[in-house]
Design a protein around this motif. Structure first.
Motif, PDB file in Angstrom:
ATOM      1  N   HIS A  11      10.435 -33.867  32.898  1.00  0.00           N
ATOM      2  CA  HIS A  11      10.496 -32.892  31.798  1.00  0.00           C
ATOM      3  C   HIS A  11      11.904 -32.765  31.240  1.00  0.00           C
ATOM      4  O   HIS A  11      12.090 -32.550  30.054  1.00  0.00           O
ATOM      5  CB  HIS A  11       9.931 -31.536  32.235  1.00  0.00           C
ATOM      6  CG  HIS A  11      10.782 -30.807  33.240  1.00  0.00           C
ATOM      7  ND1 HIS A  11      10.973 -31.252  34.535  1.00  0.00           N
ATOM      8  CD2 HIS A  11      11.514 -29.668  33.146  1.00  0.00           C
ATOM      9  CE1 HIS A  11      11.760 -30.417  35.185  1.00  0.00           C
ATOM     10  NE2 HIS A  11      12.108 -29.449  34.364  1.00  0.00           N
ATOM     11  N   LEU A  12      12.917 -32.951  32.095  1.00  0.00           N
ATOM     12  CA  LEU A  12      14.291 -32.890  31.588  1.00  0.00           C
ATOM     13  C   LEU A  12      14.632 -34.171  30.828  1.00  0.00           C
ATOM     14  O   LEU A  12      15.382 -34.144  29.849  1.00  0.00           O
ATOM     15  CB  LEU A  12      15.279 -32.670  32.741  1.00  0.00           C
ATOM     16  CG  LEU A  12      15.157 -31.322  33.466  1.00  0.00           C
ATOM     17  CD1 LEU A  12      16.246 -31.193  34.532  1.00  0.00           C
ATOM     18  CD2 LEU A  12      15.241 -30.154  32.490  1.00  0.00           C
ATOM     19  N   ALA A  59      13.221 -33.762  27.398  1.00  0.00           N
ATOM     20  CA  ALA A  59      14.074 -32.869  26.605  1.00  0.00           C
ATOM     21  C   ALA A  59      15.364 -33.581  26.209  1.00  0.00           C
ATOM     22  O   ALA A  59      15.849 -33.443  25.073  1.00  0.00           O
ATOM     23  CB  ALA A  59      14.389 -31.598  27.401  1.00  0.00           C
ATOM     24  N   ALA A  60      15.917 -34.368  27.124  1.00  0.00           N
ATOM     25  CA  ALA A  60      17.173 -35.076  26.835  1.00  0.00           C
ATOM     26  C   ALA A  60      16.979 -36.063  25.684  1.00  0.00           C
ATOM     27  O   ALA A  60      17.823 -36.164  24.790  1.00  0.00           O
ATOM     28  CB  ALA A  60      17.673 -35.799  28.084  1.00  0.00           C
ATOM     29  N   GLU A 109      14.810 -35.848  23.323  1.00  0.00           N
ATOM     30  CA  GLU A 109      14.664 -35.072  22.081  1.00  0.00           C
ATOM     31  C   GLU A 109      16.029 -34.554  21.598  1.00  0.00           C
ATOM     32  O   GLU A 109      16.338 -34.590  20.407  1.00  0.00           O
ATOM     33  CB  GLU A 109      13.681 -33.919  22.311  1.00  0.00           C
ATOM     34  CG  GLU A 109      13.300 -33.214  21.016  1.00  0.00           C
ATOM     35  CD  GLU A 109      12.240 -32.126  21.226  1.00  0.00           C
ATOM     36  OE1 GLU A 109      11.669 -32.042  22.341  1.00  0.00           O
ATOM     37  OE2 GLU A 109      11.998 -31.360  20.278  1.00  0.00           O
ATOM     38  N   MET A 110      16.855 -34.087  22.543  1.00  0.00           N
ATOM     39  CA  MET A 110      18.214 -33.637  22.169  1.00  0.00           C
ATOM     40  C   MET A 110      19.005 -34.781  21.529  1.00  0.00           C
ATOM     41  O   MET A 110      19.703 -34.596  20.537  1.00  0.00           O
ATOM     42  CB  MET A 110      18.974 -33.154  23.405  1.00  0.00           C
ATOM     43  CG  MET A 110      18.511 -31.835  23.978  1.00  0.00           C
ATOM     44  SD  MET A 110      19.411 -31.494  25.538  1.00  0.00           S
ATOM     45  CE  MET A 110      18.537 -30.018  26.098  1.00  0.00           C
ATOM     46  N   GLU A 115      21.413 -25.308  23.565  1.00  0.00           N
ATOM     47  CA  GLU A 115      21.063 -26.707  23.843  1.00  0.00           C
ATOM     48  C   GLU A 115      22.003 -27.671  23.118  1.00  0.00           C
ATOM     49  O   GLU A 115      21.774 -28.880  23.134  1.00  0.00           O
ATOM     50  CB  GLU A 115      19.600 -26.983  23.473  1.00  0.00           C
ATOM     51  CG  GLU A 115      19.284 -26.933  21.991  1.00  0.00           C
ATOM     52  CD  GLU A 115      18.853 -25.547  21.491  1.00  0.00           C
ATOM     53  OE1 GLU A 115      19.314 -24.543  22.072  1.00  0.00           O
ATOM     54  OE2 GLU A 115      18.083 -25.484  20.521  1.00  0.00           O
ATOM     55  N   TYR A 175      27.132 -28.918  25.972  1.00  0.00           N
ATOM     56  CA  TYR A 175      28.235 -29.886  25.957  1.00  0.00           C
ATOM     57  C   TYR A 175      29.489 -29.282  26.597  1.00  0.00           C
ATOM     58  O   TYR A 175      30.250 -29.960  27.282  1.00  0.00           O
ATOM     59  CB  TYR A 175      28.581 -30.336  24.532  1.00  0.00           C
ATOM     60  CG  TYR A 175      27.410 -30.759  23.667  1.00  0.00           C
ATOM     61  CD1 TYR A 175      26.260 -31.308  24.223  1.00  0.00           C
ATOM     62  CD2 TYR A 175      27.460 -30.605  22.280  1.00  0.00           C
ATOM     63  CE1 TYR A 175      25.196 -31.687  23.421  1.00  0.00           C
ATOM     64  CE2 TYR A 175      26.400 -30.999  21.469  1.00  0.00           C
ATOM     65  CZ  TYR A 175      25.266 -31.526  22.042  1.00  0.00           C
ATOM     66  OH  TYR A 175      24.215 -31.900  21.243  1.00  0.00           O
ATOM     67  N   HIS A 227      12.323 -24.521  23.877  1.00  0.00           N
ATOM     68  CA  HIS A 227      12.020 -25.421  25.001  1.00  0.00           C
ATOM     69  C   HIS A 227      13.232 -26.287  25.351  1.00  0.00           C
ATOM     70  O   HIS A 227      13.446 -26.620  26.508  1.00  0.00           O
ATOM     71  CB  HIS A 227      10.790 -26.285  24.701  1.00  0.00           C
ATOM     72  CG  HIS A 227      10.993 -27.311  23.621  1.00  0.00           C
ATOM     73  ND1 HIS A 227      11.214 -26.977  22.294  1.00  0.00           N
ATOM     74  CD2 HIS A 227      11.041 -28.661  23.659  1.00  0.00           C
ATOM     75  CE1 HIS A 227      11.355 -28.075  21.574  1.00  0.00           C
ATOM     76  NE2 HIS A 227      11.273 -29.119  22.380  1.00  0.00           N
ATOM     77  N   LEU A 228      14.057 -26.608  24.360  1.00  0.00           N
ATOM     78  CA  LEU A 228      15.271 -27.375  24.663  1.00  0.00           C
ATOM     79  C   LEU A 228      16.318 -26.485  25.322  1.00  0.00           C
ATOM     80  O   LEU A 228      17.076 -26.932  26.186  1.00  0.00           O
ATOM     81  CB  LEU A 228      15.830 -28.029  23.406  1.00  0.00           C
ATOM     82  CG  LEU A 228      14.936 -29.096  22.753  1.00  0.00           C
ATOM     83  CD1 LEU A 228      15.639 -29.720  21.555  1.00  0.00           C
ATOM     84  CD2 LEU A 228      14.547 -30.179  23.767  1.00  0.00           C
ATOM     85  N   ALA A 283      15.405 -26.248  28.928  1.00  0.00           N
ATOM     86  CA  ALA A 283      15.792 -27.488  29.617  1.00  0.00           C
ATOM     87  C   ALA A 283      17.308 -27.545  29.802  1.00  0.00           C
ATOM     88  O   ALA A 283      17.807 -27.959  30.855  1.00  0.00           O
ATOM     89  CB  ALA A 283      15.307 -28.705  28.829  1.00  0.00           C
ATOM     90  N   GLU A 332      18.392 -25.427  32.646  1.00  0.00           N
ATOM     91  CA  GLU A 332      18.049 -26.066  33.922  1.00  0.00           C
ATOM     92  C   GLU A 332      19.012 -27.227  34.223  1.00  0.00           C
ATOM     93  O   GLU A 332      19.460 -27.402  35.362  1.00  0.00           O
ATOM     94  CB  GLU A 332      16.595 -26.561  33.886  1.00  0.00           C
ATOM     95  CG  GLU A 332      16.110 -27.014  35.252  1.00  0.00           C
ATOM     96  CD  GLU A 332      14.628 -27.396  35.245  1.00  0.00           C
ATOM     97  OE1 GLU A 332      13.941 -27.143  34.230  1.00  0.00           O
ATOM     98  OE2 GLU A 332      14.173 -27.968  36.261  1.00  0.00           O
ATOM     99  N   MET A 333      19.347 -28.026  33.198  1.00  0.00           N
ATOM    100  CA  MET A 333      20.324 -29.109  33.394  1.00  0.00           C
ATOM    101  C   MET A 333      21.667 -28.559  33.855  1.00  0.00           C
ATOM    102  O   MET A 333      22.306 -29.100  34.753  1.00  0.00           O
ATOM    103  CB  MET A 333      20.553 -29.873  32.078  1.00  0.00           C
ATOM    104  CG  MET A 333      19.392 -30.741  31.634  1.00  0.00           C
ATOM    105  SD  MET A 333      19.771 -31.443  29.988  1.00  0.00           S
ATOM    106  CE  MET A 333      18.201 -32.251  29.613  1.00  0.00           C
TER     107      MET A 333
END
Lengths: 191, 191, 191, 191
Positions: free
Chosen positions: B159-160, B163-164, B166-167, C129, C134, C159-160, C163, C166-167
């Motif tokens: 899931h990360l 998301a990554a 998409e980022m 996000e 960063y 949702h980002l 994430a 969490e990252m």
């Protein structure tokens, strides 16, 4: 800084001594290199004997193939192996390649020193009025305590080398000393 | 940027694939690595066939002994040589060691790309939601044109990773594509 | 790091809150900004009351005229002064302009924190996000201790943002906490 | 580089001229500053007349309050306003604060030059054997084309300034010229 770090001998940084001496200024540089090699050899023995970190930071000379380890071999196969052999890395030496100029520019040296817990660096190698000067600047700007071993740094132009040492002393807060005055086993005696 | 670089295939950057997989997240990572190794193998063949630069940027795993070339040997001697062998560097590969995180942080990669005249990078390797994401950010901030090969990047947390990607696509201007859609011989087709 | 810094509250870093909100994602961002402004207002009061350094790091929005001080004025003259007024810098605030992305990229923040003797940063502002993520990465890579105030960071894509938090927690070693759990006067209570 | 950039006048960079001259070396520096102020004044007029970018990069002297714009005011209120007034920024000038030393170290100057599409910089200001030398090095390492205006850079130690200019010329590839030989309106004539 000095007060904080006291007699901590720091790391010995050997700059650009792994060299084939085939670049355009080599002829002007070689006589000075011949004089500093014995001093650097002694510094290496002292640092290794005392357990101080020894870190080579060296130009890459062309391709980036850090998986090959061909840099030392190429220098030893060149016409000036006598100037490379005595000062080459041993199995415990750390070795960082640089693109050009400063030992800190786009290299992991800052990270490596942090990892080692080292805040003081003692510089030797070449060229006094180029990479050594630029590296002293970048060490100073990073708040490291800098010593430059005057008889262990080689130059191309003597008058620029002299100016560079003066700049490092009065503008960059470096201690300028000689090889015989550095005791890696028991702290650093500054001139 | 895209307009300026058009179909220039750029350099293939292989991130952290020289690995003993002994770190704490290895078990979670390995299934994903097994899936991407064949895609990276194909990318390497295509890039090598077309003459595009192939640059490995890899964690150093501990000591800095760039004169030894021990990184590939250690990975090949480890328990997962089957995941290293197919994607290891050949004699023409460029190889840059990194301290950790981004492929640009305290590495000569910016300089190396400049020297090669490359302004576009295609990223594959691991870990999608860590080094790949950080590297895409650092490439974007340096005005490089970035492609990420979605089926050639391995993750720990699905899931990360999603998301990554998409980022990277919406915030970092990266093109997200698949291995089969990249033609190193004849430009890059983006999804 | 945590052990070394203990309950040291560190510096409060306010990211990109001086803003005219005229960029393309502003409509998506504004509802989240409205929610975080009161929390940041409280954080500012607490940090100022305790004497902790407050550092604004803000996009420059175009020209580089650090002699003009026009950034705050422009934001206060814009359509969303109600979101700027409560969180604007006071006379004691430090203020650093950034080009884009990370608070550390081509800014003097590393130097400024070093000068202040601060090794811990508490992040609030926008966008979770993007710049916040960063910046957390760049703080972590510089060995700073990072806290992110989850209810004081604004997002565009929920949702980002989730994430990203969490990252930051599992990959970048950040502490994720809420505004009410931070006591600038008496250390930091983490959730 | 030279071939590529030809007669492009580039940007005029004014280093550390916004100054209260209260630091310890000021007495030694002031006579040289008095000589360069008229030359810089002319350079500014020429650059402004030709539409070339003028970028001030200046030490911050203490606090980081880029929202206040107090740097110019403080210098104008100091004992040497006569040396600041003629060379102060106008409304079109760009202005970047630096921590210390090089104009590039932890500043957005690289980004700003990229944004402007400028690959050539013409340096004037102070101190020749310190910030000007360090800045020329950092410009060179970033592949910028560097011109230094010898009669528009002020020094503390004449012999070190002379050595610094020689280092910039032979080791850093800089063109050393005089103010009267620079035509911002119609290219740069080098001595």
């Amino acid at each position: 800084m000095s007060a904080r770090h006291g007699d901590d001998p720091g790391a010995l940084i050997v700059i650009d001594m792994i060299n084939t001496y085939e670049h355009k200024d080599a002829e002007q540089l070689l006589p000075s290199v011949r004089e500093v090699v014995p001093v650097i050899t002694d510094l290496l023995a002292a640092a290794r004997g005392s357990g101080a970190p020894v870190i080579y930071v060296n130009d890459n000379f062309g391709q980036w193939r850090s998986h090959h380890g061909e840099l030392v071999e190429a220098a030893m196969a060149g016409p000036h192996a006598d100037l490379v052999g005595p000062v080459r890395p041993d199995d415990d030496s750390l070795f960082v390649v640089k693109a050009r100029h400063s030992i800190f520019y786009e290299t992991p040296l800052t990270y490596l020193l942090w990892e080692l817990g080292v805040r003081k660096v003692t510089l030797c190698g070449q060229v006094t009025e180029q990479c050594v000067l630029y590296s002293a600047l970048d060490a100073h700007i990073r708040h490291l305590d800098v010593t430059v071993v005057a008889d262990a740094v080689a130059h191309i132009h003597p008058h620029l080398a002299e100016a560079a040492l003066e700049m490092m002393r009065i503008n960059l807060g470096a201690r300028i000393t000689n090889g015989k005055d550095i005791g890696f086993g028991g702290g650093v005696a500054t001139s």
